[in-house]
Design an enzyme around this catalytic site. Sequence first.
Site, short mmCIF file in Angstrom:
data_model
loop_
_atom_site.label_atom_id
_atom_site.label_comp_id
_atom_site.label_asym_id
_atom_site.label_seq_id
_atom_site.Cartn_x
_atom_site.Cartn_y
_atom_site.Cartn_z
N ASP A 141 0.55 -0.98 -0.05
CA ASP A 141 0.17 -0.28 -0.03
C ASP A 141 0.60 1.19 -0.10
O ASP A 141 1.34 1.41 -0.99
CB ASP A 141 -0.89 0.04 0.82
CG ASP A 141 -2.22 1.04 1.02
OD1 ASP A 141 -2.77 1.20 0.59
OD2 ASP A 141 -1.43 1.94 2.23
N TYR A 253 -0.63 11.78 3.88
CA TYR A 253 -1.22 12.38 1.89
C TYR A 253 -1.50 13.53 1.91
O TYR A 253 -1.56 14.01 0.79
CB TYR A 253 -3.00 11.72 2.44
CG TYR A 253 -2.63 9.96 2.57
CD1 TYR A 253 -2.47 9.00 1.48
CD2 TYR A 253 -2.41 9.12 3.71
CE1 TYR A 253 -2.66 7.67 1.38
CE2 TYR A 253 -2.75 7.72 3.26
CZ TYR A 253 -3.03 7.27 2.53
OH TYR A 253 -2.86 5.91 2.49
N HIS A 308 -7.40 -6.51 -0.70
CA HIS A 308 -5.53 -5.49 -0.37
C HIS A 308 -5.33 -5.76 1.12
O HIS A 308 -4.01 -5.08 0.59
CB HIS A 308 -6.73 -4.01 0.10
CG HIS A 308 -5.78 -3.05 -0.10
ND1 HIS A 308 -4.74 -2.65 -1.32
CD2 HIS A 308 -5.24 -1.84 1.43
CE1 HIS A 308 -4.72 -1.19 -0.85
NE2 HIS A 308 -5.15 -1.32 0.54
#
Length: 335
Positions: A141, A253, A308
């Site tokens: 990820d 982020y 995921h």
Amino acid sequence: GVCACIAGLRLLWSIGRRPGETFRWVVRENPPACLNDPSLGTHCYVRIKDSGLRFHYVAAGERGKPLMLLLHGFPEFWYSWRHQLREFKSEYRVVALDLRGYGETDAPPHKENYKLDCLIADIKDILESLGYNKCVLIGHDWGGMIAWLVAICYPEMVTKLIVVNFPHPSVFTEYILRHPSQLIKSGYYFFFQMPWFPEFMFTLNDFKVLKSLFTSQATGIGRKGCRLTAEDIEAYLYVFSQPGALTGPINHYRTIFSCLPLQHHEVIMPTLLLWGERDAFMEVEMAEITRIYVKNHFRLTILSEASHWLQQDQPDIVNKLIWTFLKEETKRKRE
């Protein structure tokens, strides 16, 4: 704005249904036993000279063996690699890191401290502080994003690259602009640009969002996977329920749009890309496109029933695939 409106509506709905539960937030004072399981390795700390930050990691396997460095994703921490710590310690010095801002690693207060340049430099400095000049680098990820970038910027430090459920960063930035479906799936990237509100939404209903990410039918570990135990979930809740524990991870982020696209693209070391096809956040088409950026042996394996959270979902298969890749590369070099 759209993401914020949706989050606001969910908040109002939750308040309307269960006002008493909505703002319940339990800070776990004591870690669950699994976080101190000796079979996973030893808890260690290293302070980086340039940044002054102290990093926490868990290490398994003898010192002096080849280094395998593991970089987790969001919202995870070193514990997401528990199955790999046990598996690869026989032949490697396996180090599962808490990235900058996560867990017991220091969390600088300003979002500018989380630019990709800083995160890449962290890995380089940690490698040197551990007494190594190269490693097998594995990332999942967001940790996969960092792993790609380290491999691009410091190819001499990465002997083999293994990435789980994250495409080459250039593929990601190009694909997301052309495919609205992926833009929607990556909507949280935009939502996280807001101050404080994303952290607040995570805390509602005693971190219901966090639990749902790992356990729900839509985003959680697949039906045929190795589901998280109650103690595993409690480990995540313990780490992220600490005051301020979410700001560092989300700050990763908050600077991304100032760092992409990349100026350099090529990956020159042997690369393995593993992908869970039932990933709710990343479309599988990006995995195959990644091939064009790897100028060396490239192996892609897509697992149809995996989510995921691949290395936690199907650890036995993932570990076997990694062993095969590592050993076939060693054999290829000898030949």
